[in-house]
Design an enzyme around this catalytic site. Structure first.
Site, PDB file in Angstrom:
ATOM      1  N   SER A  29       0.825  -1.235   0.051  1.00  0.00           N
ATOM      2  CA  SER A  29       0.054  -0.099   0.056  1.00  0.00           C
ATOM      3  C   SER A  29       0.786   1.256  -0.031  1.00  0.00           C
ATOM      4  O   SER A  29       0.257   2.278  -0.598  1.00  0.00           O
ATOM      5  CB  SER A  29      -0.877  -0.010   1.120  1.00  0.00           C
ATOM      6  OG  SER A  29      -0.072  -0.049   2.520  1.00  0.00           O
ATOM      7  N   GLY A  66      -1.897  -3.974   0.909  1.00  0.00           N
ATOM      8  CA  GLY A  66      -2.218  -5.344   1.707  1.00  0.00           C
ATOM      9  C   GLY A  66      -1.109  -6.610   1.238  1.00  0.00           C
ATOM     10  O   GLY A  66      -1.291  -7.539   2.026  1.00  0.00           O
ATOM     11  N   ASP A 176      -4.661   6.437  10.364  1.00  0.00           N
ATOM     12  CA  ASP A 176      -4.034   5.188  10.986  1.00  0.00           C
ATOM     13  C   ASP A 176      -2.919   5.239  11.677  1.00  0.00           C
ATOM     14  O   ASP A 176      -2.414   4.233  12.160  1.00  0.00           O
ATOM     15  CB  ASP A 176      -4.272   4.259   9.980  1.00  0.00           C
ATOM     16  CG  ASP A 176      -3.411   4.422   8.606  1.00  0.00           C
ATOM     17  OD1 ASP A 176      -2.570   5.124   8.682  1.00  0.00           O
ATOM     18  OD2 ASP A 176      -3.805   3.551   7.683  1.00  0.00           O
TER      19      ASP A 176
END
Length: 201
Positions: A29, A66, A176
């Protein structure tokens, strides 16, 4: 078609088209521009820099959000066959670490991807990653030591930590705390360029 007609036709093909070389970015990612438009990602920014300074190089981005090293290993042969890269920029391992997967398996997978790239005739630039401190000192040390070990044993250049100038800057990270935001991408592209440029020269 006679030989002289063929030569005349070839003379009108741009030199950069005839001599174009390929760079394959193979990552997760961080390289797939997660959380932003693709054109904002560091890979696209790097392509723009190459177009300005080394316009006979084209970048292909085969990164998947991922992706683990096992997933990368399962895809590397097809990617090498499709893109026929002169240079492979390998950015994998972070998801192995975040999932607490085997460090030994990660090392084996990265080793195999590097060797297959080299066998295919490509130079390899390895991009190192780090994981958050809550994974424990022993695992973190095992994880991070893999990258310099591979660089030394397989004789490839290593960018020690791709997010070195980014990870500890909250204004450059997404909510995040794991993914860099669009503001961070120019710094990442500049960092990769430092290590990629010698391979191009």
């Amino acid at each position: 078609m006679s030989n002289w007609v063929l030569l005349l036709a070839l003379s009108f093909i741009p030199f950069t088209t005839v001599m174009a070389k390929s760079i394959l970015v193979f990552g997760d990612s961080i390289s797939a521009a997660y959380g932003m438009e693709v054109q904002q990602g560091w890979v696209t920014l790097l392509q723009k820099k190459l177009a300005a300074e080394h316009n006979n190089y084209l970048i292909s981005n085969a990164s998947i959000s991922g992706e683990t090293t096992a997933g990368g290993l399962s895809r590397i042969d097809a990617a090498l066959s499709q893109y026929k890269p002169d240079i492979v920029v390998l950015e994998l391992g972070a998801n192995d670490g975040l999932r607490g997967l085997s460090a030994a398996a990660m090392k084996t997978n990265l080793t195999e991807m590097i060797k297959r790239s080299q066998t295919a005739g490509a130079k390899v630039l390895l991009l190192g990653m780090k994981i958050p401190p809550n994974y424990g000192k022993r695992y973190i040390e095992m994880f991070y030591s893999i990258y310099p070990q591979l660089a030394e044993t397989l004789h490839i250049p290593l960018l020690p930590f791709l997010l070195e100038d980014v990870a500890l800057q909250p204004d450059l990270m997404q909510a995040d705390g794991l993914h860099p935001n669009a503001l961070a991408q120019p710094a990442i592209a500049a960092k990769v360029w430092q290590y990629l440029q010698p391979l191009i020269k």
